[in-house]
Enzyme design. Structure first.
Site, PDB file in Angstrom:
ATOM      1  N   GLY A 122       5.432   1.369 -16.752  1.00  0.00           N
ATOM      2  CA  GLY A 122       4.425   1.411 -15.817  1.00  0.00           C
ATOM      3  C   GLY A 122       3.159   1.866 -17.105  1.00  0.00           C
ATOM      4  N   VAL A 170       6.261  -3.236 -16.471  1.00  0.00           N
ATOM      5  CA  VAL A 170       7.840  -2.669 -18.339  1.00  0.00           C
ATOM      6  C   VAL A 170       7.228  -1.016 -18.541  1.00  0.00           C
ATOM      7  CG1 VAL A 170       8.783  -3.369 -20.427  1.00  0.00           C
ATOM      8  CG2 VAL A 170       8.319  -4.962 -18.137  1.00  0.00           C
ATOM      9  N   LYS A 216      13.743  -5.232 -16.787  1.00  0.00           N
ATOM     10  CA  LYS A 216      12.320  -4.915 -17.775  1.00  0.00           C
ATOM     11  C   LYS A 216      12.713  -5.863 -19.202  1.00  0.00           C
ATOM     12  CE  LYS A 216      11.598  -1.005 -15.873  1.00  0.00           C
ATOM     13  NZ  LYS A 216      11.498   0.854 -15.567  1.00  0.00           N
ATOM     14  N   LYS A 231       8.706  -6.092 -10.511  1.00  0.00           N
ATOM     15  CA  LYS A 231       9.773  -7.192 -11.385  1.00  0.00           C
ATOM     16  C   LYS A 231      10.511  -7.670 -10.751  1.00  0.00           C
ATOM     17  CE  LYS A 231      11.505  -2.487 -12.256  1.00  0.00           C
ATOM     18  NZ  LYS A 231      10.537  -1.638 -11.660  1.00  0.00           N
ATOM     19  N   GLY A 264       5.303   6.453 -11.383  1.00  0.00           N
ATOM     20  CA  GLY A 264       3.951   7.408 -11.201  1.00  0.00           C
ATOM     21  C   GLY A 264       3.141   6.582 -10.094  1.00  0.00           C
ATOM     22  N   PHE A 291       0.211  -0.727  -0.009  1.00  0.00           N
ATOM     23  CA  PHE A 291      -0.243  -0.177   0.280  1.00  0.00           C
ATOM     24  C   PHE A 291       1.118   1.115  -0.217  1.00  0.00           C
ATOM     25  CE2 PHE A 291      -3.741   2.253   0.799  1.00  0.00           C
ATOM     26  CZ  PHE A 291      -4.412   2.194   0.322  1.00  0.00           C
ATOM     27  N   ASP A 296      17.511  -1.521 -13.941  1.00  0.00           N
ATOM     28  CA  ASP A 296      17.160  -1.583 -13.600  1.00  0.00           C
ATOM     29  C   ASP A 296      16.080  -1.655 -15.135  1.00  0.00           C
ATOM     30  OD1 ASP A 296      13.460  -0.445 -13.016  1.00  0.00           O
ATOM     31  OD2 ASP A 296      14.290   0.567 -14.582  1.00  0.00           O
ATOM     32  N   GLU A 340      15.670   7.440  -6.659  1.00  0.00           N
ATOM     33  CA  GLU A 340      16.148   6.633  -5.472  1.00  0.00           C
ATOM     34  C   GLU A 340      17.163   7.064  -4.515  1.00  0.00           C
ATOM     35  OE1 GLU A 340      13.844   4.157  -4.443  1.00  0.00           O
ATOM     36  OE2 GLU A 340      12.804   4.502  -6.450  1.00  0.00           O
TER      37      GLU A 340
END
Lengths: 164, 328
Positions: free
Chosen positions: B140, B138, B211, B111, B305, B8, B207, B196
Site C-alpha cells: 500500500g 505491494v 507480492k 497485482k 486503505g 472507481f 496475497d 473479504e
C-alpha cells in the site's frame, strides 16, 4: 582444552585473548608450574571455556598460529538451542517416534517439550527445544524435524532468526 | 497532466478525492467503472462524479466502457485500479496492454498483471518509451519499490523479509492480545472490513505470496510465478501456539521472505522476538531489506486503505510527470 605453550612472560595472556575476542567466556584455568622446568621449556595449561557456536575451529587456528599447541579438546557440550512450535495431532502421530528421530540423528537432542491439548480431536500445540553443538547441525536437525512434520501433517513454526 | 482512471471503487475514489482536494496539477479526463463511464478532454468535475457514484452507484453514463476510455486517448497516464484477478489478470491485463501499446504511461494497483506478466509488460513499455509503475501493488502506502529501485540504487539487496498482509497481521494481533481463537479473530476482521467475505487469499498466504512474486520479478528479475513460492497460511494457527511463543518472549507473524541468491521465496508463520522490528500491530505492514552498503533498512506503514493506496498511485503519477512527461 589442554594447551601447551612456551614458558615465557606474556604467553598465557596471548593464549587467552583470542578466547575473549571470539566472545567466549573462560570458566576455569588450571596451571601447575613445574619447579624443575628450565627457561625455554613448555608448560601445560588446562582451560574450561564457553564459546559461541562454531567458534571452536577458528579459536584453534588462532592459537596454533600464535605458537600455542592445542594438545587436547575435551568434551564439547551442547550449547546451541533453538525452539520451534508444532501444531497438529502431535500425540496421536507418535510423539515418541518424533522425538526419537531427532535424538537418534546425532545432530541434536530434544531438550524441552511443552504441550497444550485443548480437547480431544482438536489440534495440540507444542513448543519443542532442540540443543546441539553447532549452528550447522541444529539447522540440519530442524530440516529433519520439518520432514517428519510433513509426514505427520504437523505445522512447524520456525523462528525468523536464530535467538538464544 | 491528464489522467484517465479505470476502476472507481475504494481506491479509485481515494485518488479522485485527493486530486480534487489537493493542488497536484492533475486533471482527470476520463473515468470508467464496471458499468459506466465519462470522458471529457477538458477535464471532469470530480466532485460531480464522486457524488453521482455515491447516490447512483455509477460514475458516468451506462454504455461508456473501459475500452472507450482507453481509445479516447485524452490522457497522458492511465490509472488502472480495477480489482485483482490473480488467475488470469484480466480484464486489467488487456487494458494495460492496450494503453502501453498506444504509447501511454500506466500506473496500477492491480497485482494480477504485474505478478503474471511483468517481463512482457515491461518490454512493451520500453518499446513504446513509456513507464509502467506499480508501487501500490505491494504494501500500500509504503514506498517500497521506489526505495528498492531508486533510494537503494547501487546496493545489492541480499534478503527481504516482511509482513505483507494486514488482514493476517490483524488476526494474529487479536489472537495474541485477547486470546481469541483464529475463527473469532477472523470474524472480527470481517466485521471491521479488514477481511473479504472470502478471506482465502489473505489467510492462506496467497496475497503475500503474489507480492513476493512481484518483488522477485521486478527487483531481482528471478522470473518466478506463484508456484515457485513455498506458502503456509495462518489458518492452522492456534491460540495455544501464540501463548507458547509468548513464553519465549516471542510472538508469531506471517512473514514473506526472499533470499534471491538461494532462490528462496517463502510465506509462513514465524516465531519472532516481541521486540523485533517486524512485529507491528493490527493492519500495519513492515518490510526489512538487507543490503551490502546501506545495511538493514525497515519500512513500516499502512498496507491498505483507500487514501493510503491513493498515496502510492499519486506518487507514481507525479514521478512519471516529473521524470518523463515534463522533460520531453
Amino acid at each position: 582444552m589442554k594447551l601447551e605453550m612456551k614458558d615465557k612472560p606474556g604467553q598465557l595472556i596471548a593464549a587467552l585473548k583470542p578466547i575473549s575476542d571470539l566472545g567466549g567466556n573462560i570458566m576455569a584455568i588450571i596451571h601447575q608450574r613445574d619447579p624443575s622446568a628450565a627457561p625455554g621449556d613448555t608448560i601445560d595449561v588446562q582451560i574450561m571455556l564457553d564459546l559461541p557456536g562454531s567458534t571452536l575451529e577458528p579459536l584453534v587456528e588462532t592459537l596454533t598460529a600464535q605458537g600455542v599447541n592445542v594438545v587436547r579438546i575435551g568434551e564439547e557440550r551442547l550449547l546451541i538451542r533453538r525452539s520451534v512450535i508444532l501444531i497438529g495431532h502431535i500425540m496421536h502421530t507418535d510423539l515418541t517416534d518424533t522425538v526419537d528421530r531427532i535424538d537418534s540423528s546425532g545432530l541434536a537432542e530434544v531438550a524441552e517439550l511443552g504441550m497444550v491439548m485443548p480437547a480431544i480431536n482438536e489440534p495440540s500445540s507444542a513448543k519443542i527445544t532442540l540443543k546441539s553443538s553447532s549452528q550447522e547441525e541444529i539447522g540440519r536437525a530442524i530440516d529433519l524435524l520439518r520432514r517428519v512434520a510433513r509426514e505427520k501433517d504437523l505445522l512447524v513454526i520456525e523462528p525468523l532468526e536464530e535467538y538464544p | 497532466m491528464r489522467i484517465a482512471m479505470l476502476g472507481f471503487g475504494s481506491v479509485g475514489r481515494g485518488i479522485a478525492e485527493a486530486v480534487s482536494e489537493k493542488d497536484l496539477g492533475l486533471s482527470i479526463t476520463a473515468v470508467a467503472d464496471s458499468r459506466s463511464g465519462i470522458i471529457d478532454a477538458d477535464g471532469i468535475d470530480i466532485r460531480d462524479v464522486l457524488e453521482r457514484k455515491r447516490t447512483t452507484g455509477l460514475c458516468g453514463t451506462p454504455g461508456i466502457t473501459a475500452e472507450d476510455v482507453i481509445e479516447s486517448g485524452v490522457y497522458d497516464v492511465l490509472v488502472e485500479v480495477t480489482p485483482t484477478n490473480a488467475d488470469s489478470a484480466e480484464p486489467a491485463l488487456g487494458y494495460i496492454t492496450c494503453a502501453l501499446t498506444a504509447g501511454r504511461h500506466v500506473v496500477t494497483s492491480n497485482k494480477g498483471p504485474v505478478a503474471l506478466r511483468y517481463d512482457a509488460l515491461m518490454q512493451l513499455a520500453v518499446s513504446r518509451n513509456v513507464q509502467l509503475r506499480y508501487e501500490a501493488t505491494v504494501c500500500g502506502a509504503i514506498p517500497l519499490i521506489q526505495a528498492l529501485e531508486i533510494g537503494l540504487a547501487g546496493n545489492t539487496i541480499t534478503a527481504l523479509n516482511g509482513v505483507f498482509n494486514g488482514t493476517c497481521n490483524y488476526i494474529l494481533t487479536r489472537m495474541t492480545d485477547e486470546g481469541l481463537s483464529y475463527s473469532q479473530a477472523l470474524l472480527e476482521a470481517r466485521e471491521l472490513g479488514y477481511a473479504e467475505a472470502d478471506p482465502t487469499y489473505d489467510v492462506k498466504g496467497i496475497d503475500a505470496a503474489i507480492k513476493l512474486v512481484i518483488l522477485a520479478n521486478s527487483i531481482w528479475g528471478l522470473n518466478v510465478s506463484l508456484d515457485d513460492v513455498d506458502i503456509t497460511g495462518i489458518d492452522g494457527l492456534t491460540t495455544d501456539a501464540l501463548a507458547l511463543a509468548e513464553d519465549l518472549d516471542c510472538t508469531i507473524r506471517l512473514i514473506g521472505e526472499i533470499i534471491p541468491e538461494k532462490r528462496i521465496l517463502k510465506v509462513s508463520p514465524r516465531v519472532l522476538s516481541k521486540d523485533h522490528s517486524l512485529v507491528v500491530r493490527d493492519t500495519l505492514n513492515a518490510v526489512t531489506v538487507e543490503t551490502d552498503m546501506a545495511g538493514e533498512i525497515t519500512l513500516i506503514g499502512r498496507g491498505a486503505g483507500s487514501r493510503e493506496t491513493a498515496s502510492a498511485i499519486i506518487a507514481d503519477i507525479l514521478f512519471i510527470r516529473d521524470c518523463y512527461v515534463e522533460r520531453t
